[in-house]
Design a protein around this motif. Structure first.
Motif, PDB file in Angstrom:
ATOM      1  N   ARG A  74       0.845  -1.186   0.000  1.00  0.00           N
ATOM      2  CA  ARG A  74       0.000   0.000   0.000  1.00  0.00           C
ATOM      3  C   ARG A  74       0.890   1.250   0.000  1.00  0.00           C
ATOM      4  NH1 ARG A  74      -2.762  -3.849   2.474  1.00  0.00           N
ATOM      5  NH2 ARG A  74      -4.997  -3.814   2.561  1.00  0.00           N
ATOM      6  N   SER A  75       2.193   1.053  -0.040  1.00  0.00           N
ATOM      7  CA  SER A  75       3.144   2.142   0.175  1.00  0.00           C
ATOM      8  C   SER A  75       4.188   2.207  -0.933  1.00  0.00           C
ATOM      9  CB  SER A  75       3.847   1.914   1.515  1.00  0.00           C
ATOM     10  OG  SER A  75       4.881   2.831   1.709  1.00  0.00           O
ATOM     11  N   SER A  76       4.677   3.415  -1.159  1.00  0.00           N
ATOM     12  CA  SER A  76       5.815   3.607  -2.064  1.00  0.00           C
ATOM     13  C   SER A  76       7.014   4.110  -1.263  1.00  0.00           C
ATOM     14  CB  SER A  76       5.446   4.586  -3.186  1.00  0.00           C
ATOM     15  OG  SER A  76       5.038   5.826  -2.641  1.00  0.00           O
ATOM     16  N   ASP A  77       7.034   3.755   0.021  1.00  0.00           N
ATOM     17  CA  ASP A  77       8.117   4.123   0.929  1.00  0.00           C
ATOM     18  C   ASP A  77       9.465   3.657   0.386  1.00  0.00           C
ATOM     19  OD1 ASP A  77       8.791   4.856   3.955  1.00  0.00           O
ATOM     20  OD2 ASP A  77       9.865   2.999   3.490  1.00  0.00           O
ATOM     21  N   ASP A 109      -8.673   2.876  -4.111  1.00  0.00           N
ATOM     22  CA  ASP A 109      -9.231   3.034  -5.445  1.00  0.00           C
ATOM     23  C   ASP A 109      -8.174   2.745  -6.512  1.00  0.00           C
ATOM     24  OD1 ASP A 109      -7.984   5.628  -6.454  1.00  0.00           O
ATOM     25  OD2 ASP A 109      -8.943   6.346  -4.615  1.00  0.00           O
ATOM     26  N   LYS A 110      -8.639   2.464  -7.700  1.00  0.00           N
ATOM     27  CA  LYS A 110      -7.754   2.072  -8.797  1.00  0.00           C
ATOM     28  C   LYS A 110      -6.830   3.213  -9.235  1.00  0.00           C
ATOM     29  CE  LYS A 110     -10.672  -1.521 -10.700  1.00  0.00           C
ATOM     30  NZ  LYS A 110     -11.363  -2.036 -11.874  1.00  0.00           N
ATOM     31  N   THR A 111      -7.323   4.428  -9.237  1.00  0.00           N
ATOM     32  CA  THR A 111      -6.519   5.567  -9.670  1.00  0.00           C
ATOM     33  C   THR A 111      -5.293   5.747  -8.774  1.00  0.00           C
ATOM     34  OG1 THR A 111      -8.500   6.637 -10.540  1.00  0.00           O
ATOM     35  CG2 THR A 111      -6.576   8.030 -10.203  1.00  0.00           C
ATOM     36  N   ALA A 112      -5.499   5.673  -7.460  1.00  0.00           N
ATOM     37  CA  ALA A 112      -4.384   5.802  -6.522  1.00  0.00           C
ATOM     38  C   ALA A 112      -3.416   4.637  -6.701  1.00  0.00           C
ATOM     39  CB  ALA A 112      -4.891   5.860  -5.085  1.00  0.00           C
ATOM     40  N   GLY A 113      -3.939   3.441  -6.923  1.00  0.00           N
ATOM     41  CA  GLY A 113      -3.093   2.268  -7.137  1.00  0.00           C
ATOM     42  C   GLY A 113      -2.214   2.428  -8.363  1.00  0.00           C
ATOM     43  N   LYS A 114      -2.789   2.923  -9.431  1.00  0.00           N
ATOM     44  CA  LYS A 114      -2.013   3.139 -10.660  1.00  0.00           C
ATOM     45  C   LYS A 114      -0.913   4.170 -10.437  1.00  0.00           C
ATOM     46  CE  LYS A 114      -5.768   1.891 -13.777  1.00  0.00           C
ATOM     47  NZ  LYS A 114      -6.748   2.353 -14.765  1.00  0.00           N
ATOM     48  N   SER A 115      -1.242   5.223  -9.728  1.00  0.00           N
ATOM     49  CA  SER A 115      -0.265   6.274  -9.443  1.00  0.00           C
ATOM     50  C   SER A 115       0.887   5.734  -8.584  1.00  0.00           C
ATOM     51  CB  SER A 115      -0.962   7.438  -8.732  1.00  0.00           C
ATOM     52  OG  SER A 115      -0.033   8.402  -8.343  1.00  0.00           O
ATOM     53  N   THR A 116       0.558   4.951  -7.564  1.00  0.00           N
ATOM     54  CA  THR A 116       1.580   4.360  -6.693  1.00  0.00           C
ATOM     55  C   THR A 116       2.468   3.406  -7.484  1.00  0.00           C
ATOM     56  OG1 THR A 116       0.162   4.562  -4.742  1.00  0.00           O
ATOM     57  CG2 THR A 116       1.967   2.968  -4.608  1.00  0.00           C
ATOM     58  N   ALA A 117       1.871   2.605  -8.356  1.00  0.00           N
ATOM     59  CA  ALA A 117       2.648   1.655  -9.165  1.00  0.00           C
ATOM     60  C   ALA A 117       3.646   2.387 -10.045  1.00  0.00           C
ATOM     61  CB  ALA A 117       1.720   0.800 -10.019  1.00  0.00           C
ATOM     62  N   LYS A 118       3.202   3.435 -10.698  1.00  0.00           N
ATOM     63  CA  LYS A 118       4.105   4.191 -11.578  1.00  0.00           C
ATOM     64  C   LYS A 118       5.210   4.870 -10.783  1.00  0.00           C
ATOM     65  CE  LYS A 118       0.925   4.409 -15.298  1.00  0.00           C
ATOM     66  NZ  LYS A 118       0.064   5.060 -16.183  1.00  0.00           N
ATOM     67  N   PRO A 130       7.305  -6.698 -12.854  1.00  0.00           N
ATOM     68  CA  PRO A 130       6.072  -6.033 -13.247  1.00  0.00           C
ATOM     69  C   PRO A 130       5.312  -5.479 -12.036  1.00  0.00           C
ATOM     70  CG  PRO A 130       5.788  -8.404 -13.352  1.00  0.00           C
ATOM     71  CD  PRO A 130       7.215  -8.142 -12.956  1.00  0.00           C
ATOM     72  N   PHE A 131       4.615  -4.394 -12.254  1.00  0.00           N
ATOM     73  CA  PHE A 131       3.779  -3.772 -11.238  1.00  0.00           C
ATOM     74  C   PHE A 131       2.345  -3.953 -11.679  1.00  0.00           C
ATOM     75  CE2 PHE A 131       7.896  -1.912 -11.097  1.00  0.00           C
ATOM     76  CZ  PHE A 131       8.157  -1.741  -9.747  1.00  0.00           C
ATOM     77  N   VAL A 132       1.519  -4.490 -10.787  1.00  0.00           N
ATOM     78  CA  VAL A 132       0.163  -4.873 -11.158  1.00  0.00           C
ATOM     79  C   VAL A 132      -0.848  -4.359 -10.143  1.00  0.00           C
ATOM     80  CG1 VAL A 132       1.036  -6.952 -12.313  1.00  0.00           C
ATOM     81  CG2 VAL A 132       0.243  -7.104  -9.950  1.00  0.00           C
ATOM     82  N   LEU A 133      -2.096  -4.322 -10.580  1.00  0.00           N
ATOM     83  CA  LEU A 133      -3.218  -3.974  -9.720  1.00  0.00           C
ATOM     84  C   LEU A 133      -4.126  -5.193  -9.667  1.00  0.00           C
ATOM     85  CD1 LEU A 133      -4.601  -1.556  -8.182  1.00  0.00           C
ATOM     86  CD2 LEU A 133      -5.966  -1.258 -10.260  1.00  0.00           C
ATOM     87  N   PRO A 134      -4.245  -5.831  -8.490  1.00  0.00           N
ATOM     88  CA  PRO A 134      -5.135  -6.988  -8.390  1.00  0.00           C
ATOM     89  C   PRO A 134      -6.581  -6.590  -8.680  1.00  0.00           C
ATOM     90  CG  PRO A 134      -3.720  -6.824  -6.452  1.00  0.00           C
ATOM     91  CD  PRO A 134      -3.567  -5.550  -7.230  1.00  0.00           C
ATOM     92  N   ASN A 135      -7.360  -7.511  -9.239  1.00  0.00           N
ATOM     93  CA  ASN A 135      -8.779  -7.238  -9.445  1.00  0.00           C
ATOM     94  C   ASN A 135      -9.430  -6.883  -8.110  1.00  0.00           C
ATOM     95  OD1 ASN A 135      -8.247  -7.921 -12.078  1.00  0.00           O
ATOM     96  ND2 ASN A 135      -9.704  -9.603 -12.168  1.00  0.00           N
ATOM     97  N   GLU A 136      -8.998  -7.552  -7.042  1.00  0.00           N
ATOM     98  CA  GLU A 136      -9.446  -7.240  -5.682  1.00  0.00           C
ATOM     99  C   GLU A 136      -8.410  -6.274  -5.102  1.00  0.00           C
ATOM    100  OE1 GLU A 136     -11.127 -11.081  -3.780  1.00  0.00           O
ATOM    101  OE2 GLU A 136      -9.716 -11.724  -5.333  1.00  0.00           O
ATOM    102  N   PHE A 137      -8.477  -5.016  -5.548  1.00  0.00           N
ATOM    103  CA  PHE A 137      -7.399  -4.054  -5.315  1.00  0.00           C
ATOM    104  C   PHE A 137      -7.316  -3.496  -3.903  1.00  0.00           C
ATOM    105  CE2 PHE A 137     -11.018  -1.879  -7.158  1.00  0.00           C
ATOM    106  CZ  PHE A 137     -11.213  -0.817  -6.288  1.00  0.00           C
ATOM    107  N   GLU A 138      -8.374  -3.584  -3.118  1.00  0.00           N
ATOM    108  CA  GLU A 138      -8.320  -2.996  -1.779  1.00  0.00           C
ATOM    109  C   GLU A 138      -7.428  -3.798  -0.830  1.00  0.00           C
ATOM    110  OE1 GLU A 138     -12.465  -2.565  -0.787  1.00  0.00           O
ATOM    111  OE2 GLU A 138     -12.435  -0.477  -1.458  1.00  0.00           O
TER     112      GLU A 138
END
Length: 188
Positions: A74-77, A109-118, A130-138
């Motif tokens: 959940r972090s980009s620390d 939310d998906k938008t925050a997840g995408k931003s963190t991944a990038k 690879p950096f991914v967003l699970p379908n069950e993203f929460e």
């Protein structure tokens, strides 16, 4: 005086609980458990792994029984960035063992997840992860038992079974070296 004593006791108790929680964070599948499939969308990274950005797939399945490290964050620390760098370096060094890793970004939310991944992909400069967003993203796949209070959960797998697990309530508490040291357990 009585109020001061009670206040001091409350601080001591609260501090003790916080330390206990940081040290005893339990999250995700545990050693010996079977690792089931779950679907993710590739967001970025690992340009040469044969998966296009935007594709929905099961990376766990794609990796088969190979040794693999699944990071749920959940972090980009900076500790997460250090871990990704170490994994990215370990993949080509262990090419003969076919080591794989992928980072699952979790969030509300998906938008925050995408931003963190990038942000993680850019900060780590990873080429093989690879950096991914699970379908069950929460909280990741329901049957994986990812603790919603854990910033980072690392599940290390070989032959479809969990060999090691690391979790941290706060990414700042993540022991990157302990995770790297445990790579030897899945690279036998």
């Amino acid at each position: 005086m009585k109020q001061l004593t009670m206040f001091t006791m409350a601080i001591v108790l609260f501090s003790g609980v916080s330390l206990l929680t940081a040290e005893e964070t339990k999250s995700g599948l545990q050693s010996g458990e079977h690792v089931g499939p779950f679907y993710v969308t590739k967001l970025c990274g690992a340009d040469e792994d044969g998966v296009t950005v935007g594709k929905n797939l099961c990376y766990r399945c794609k990796n088969g029984g190979r040794p693999q490290v699944m990071v749920f964050t959940r972090s980009s620390d900076e500790n997460v960035v250090k871990l990704v760098r170490q994994l990215d370096k370990a993949i080509p060094e262990n090419d003969s063992k076919q080591l794989r890793a992928f980072v699952n970004v979790l969030g509300e939310d998906k938008t925050a997840g995408k931003s963190t991944a990038k942000k993680l992909a850019t900060s780590s400069e990873a080429k093989n992860v690879p950096f991914v967003l699970p379908n069950e993203f929460e909280n990741g796949p329901a049957d994986y038992g990812i603790n919603p209070k854990a910033d980072v959960t690392i599940i290390m797998v070989d032959g479809g079974k969990v060999i090691a697990n690391h979790a941290a309530g706060s990414a700042k508490d993540l022991d990157v070296q302990a995770v790297v040291d445990d790579l030897s357990k899945i690279l036998n």
